[in-house]
Motif scaffolding. Structure first.
Motif, PDB file in Angstrom:
ATOM      1  N   LEU A 291       0.724  -1.336   0.067  1.00 28.70           N
ATOM      2  CA  LEU A 291      -0.062  -0.136  -0.120  1.00 28.70           C
ATOM      3  C   LEU A 291       1.064   1.034  -0.008  1.00 28.70           C
ATOM      4  O   LEU A 291       0.423   2.428   0.187  1.00 28.70           O
ATOM      5  CB  LEU A 291      -0.737   0.013   1.022  1.00 28.70           C
ATOM      6  CG  LEU A 291      -2.135  -1.265   1.195  1.00 28.70           C
ATOM      7  CD1 LEU A 291      -2.704  -1.022   2.375  1.00 28.70           C
ATOM      8  CD2 LEU A 291      -3.014  -1.060   0.056  1.00 28.70           C
ATOM      9  N   VAL A 292       2.193   1.319  -0.107  1.00 30.93           N
ATOM     10  CA  VAL A 292       3.085   2.277  -0.274  1.00 30.93           C
ATOM     11  C   VAL A 292       3.913   1.875  -1.474  1.00 30.93           C
ATOM     12  O   VAL A 292       4.665   1.071  -1.674  1.00 30.93           O
ATOM     13  CB  VAL A 292       3.825   2.649   1.123  1.00 30.93           C
ATOM     14  CG1 VAL A 292       4.864   1.328   1.368  1.00 30.93           C
ATOM     15  CG2 VAL A 292       4.579   3.910   1.102  1.00 30.93           C
ATOM     16  N   LYS A 293       4.064   3.156  -2.187  1.00 26.62           N
ATOM     17  CA  LYS A 293       4.760   3.096  -3.435  1.00 26.62           C
ATOM     18  C   LYS A 293       6.335   3.503  -3.376  1.00 26.62           C
ATOM     19  O   LYS A 293       7.071   3.167  -4.001  1.00 26.62           O
ATOM     20  CB  LYS A 293       4.078   3.773  -4.501  1.00 26.62           C
ATOM     21  CG  LYS A 293       2.600   3.423  -4.948  1.00 26.62           C
ATOM     22  CD  LYS A 293       2.031   4.504  -5.765  1.00 26.62           C
ATOM     23  CE  LYS A 293       0.291   3.954  -6.019  1.00 26.62           C
ATOM     24  NZ  LYS A 293      -0.246   4.821  -7.091  1.00 26.62           N
ATOM     25  N   ALA A 294       6.298   4.537  -2.266  1.00 22.99           N
ATOM     26  CA  ALA A 294       7.765   4.881  -2.274  1.00 22.99           C
ATOM     27  C   ALA A 294       8.175   4.978  -0.734  1.00 22.99           C
ATOM     28  O   ALA A 294       8.772   4.154  -0.525  1.00 22.99           O
ATOM     29  CB  ALA A 294       7.730   6.424  -2.717  1.00 22.99           C
ATOM     30  N   ASN A 295       7.757   6.097   0.258  1.00 23.27           N
ATOM     31  CA  ASN A 295       8.334   6.113   1.344  1.00 23.27           C
ATOM     32  C   ASN A 295       7.377   5.949   2.310  1.00 23.27           C
ATOM     33  O   ASN A 295       6.099   6.506   2.257  1.00 23.27           O
ATOM     34  CB  ASN A 295       9.338   7.334   1.631  1.00 23.27           C
ATOM     35  CG  ASN A 295      10.361   7.337   0.556  1.00 23.27           C
ATOM     36  OD1 ASN A 295      11.204   6.606   0.577  1.00 23.27           O
ATOM     37  ND2 ASN A 295      10.571   8.621  -0.048  1.00 23.27           N
TER      38      ASN A 295
END
Length: 321
Positions: free
Chosen positions: A298-302
């Motif tokens: 559910l998180v694409k980056a940080n």
């Protein structure tokens, strides 16, 4: 000018100690209205104090208040020092520092220099008002699921104890005091806003509490911040006996506690998510919550963690909060 009735009340309180209004009414043999008028007047002049809420209110002679020291202390002390007395009085800046020195029989000028030197030691860890907690996390956990973690301040510092923010967080939670929560909000709102902009945060989540309270610290803070970004939903499931993290002394127990009580109740993914907790001792709650978010992709980056206060040492436990 004190009336004869007022003097009678003061004499009676001096001899009898904390007593209720009914006892004073019976002693004076006057109407309740007249008695409460006198009590209100004495209270407004700080000659008496009252404790409790109706119908259980006790009146007593006010203790002599400590006057602010007649000395000019550096502005830094006015900005950073806060102490709460055993009777629950919030004392800030020069007044609070004078109280601390007086209570501990310390020379105020010498102690002020020592306090400022201690602050310098801890301020070295701050960058734009934030303390980077990643090195602490790496010393504690084998697997790190957060990309970054920050504190707004340390919970306590050597010799002088809890910091201003540390004191406010502790007593705001313990007393469920909205005025203290608002005071915290005023101290932190700009720092949180700047962090959200700098890190391009597009969703935010507040770590839910374990112990049910009428006024929940994180909920009140969330309402005050009124952040204009989506809220990422995290839920805390209470089992038969709710176990607060602060009661667990072993790291593995803290990890297990999060694994079995915190769940992700969201299906939408975001680029950068900010997780906010009130305090970080071991860091288990934020790190394990981050793990659950990553497992659901559910998180694409940080994933960034933020605690209002944190401990200075590696694996540490803040038992009070």
């Amino acid at each position: 000018m004190k009336t004869n009735t007022a003097n009678k009340i003061l004499d009676y309180l001096t001899k009898q100690g904390p007593i209720k209004a009914n006892d004073i009414i019976q002693y004076l043999q006057i109407s309740p209205q007249a008695t409460f008028k006198q009590l209100k007047n004495l209270y407004s002049k700080n000659l008496i104090t009252k404790s409790g809420t109706p119908p259980k209110v006790f009146y007593q002679i006010a203790k002599t208040k400590l006057k602010p020291p007649n000395i000019n202390l550096p502005k830094k002390i006015d900005e950073t020092y806060l102490i709460i007395s055993p009777e629950g009085e919030l004392l800030e800046g020069t007044q609070g520092f004078g109280y601390f020195c007086n209570k501990n029989n310390l020379n105020i000028n010498k102690t002020a220099d020592e306090y400022l030197n201690t602050l310098k030691k801890y301020d070295k860890f701050k960058n734009n008002g934030l303390i980077d907690g990643m090195s602490k996390l790496k010393k504690t956990f084998k697997n790190i699921y957060l990309d970054e973690i920050y504190y707004l301040d340390f919970y306590s510092i050597e010799r002088f104890g809890k910091t201003k923010l540390g004191n406010l967080v502790l007593y705001a939670k313990q007393s469920q005091n909205k005025a203290l929560i608002y005071k915290i909000y005023q101290l932190i709102k700009e720092k949180i806003s700047n962090l959200i902009k700098e890190k391009h945060i597009d969703a935010i989540a507040f770590i839910p509490p374990t112990i049910p309270r009428k006024i929940q610290f994180q909920k009140e803070l969330e309402k005050l911040l009124t952040l204009k970004i989506p809220k990422f939903n995290i839920v805390k499931i209470l089992n038969q006996i709710p176990i607060a993290q602060k009661t667990l002394n072993k790291l593995e127990d803290r990890i297990e506690n999060v694994e079995t009580t915190i769940f992700i109740d969201d299906k939408k993914s975001y680029k950068n998510i900010l997780l906010i907790d009130d305090a970080v001792g071991s860091g288990a709650t934020l790190n394990e919550t981050a793990k659950k978010i990553r497992e659901k992709n559910l998180v694409k980056a940080n994933l960034i963690g933020l605690a209002l206060v944190g401990s200075f040492k590696g694996f540490d436990i803040i038992n009070e909060i």
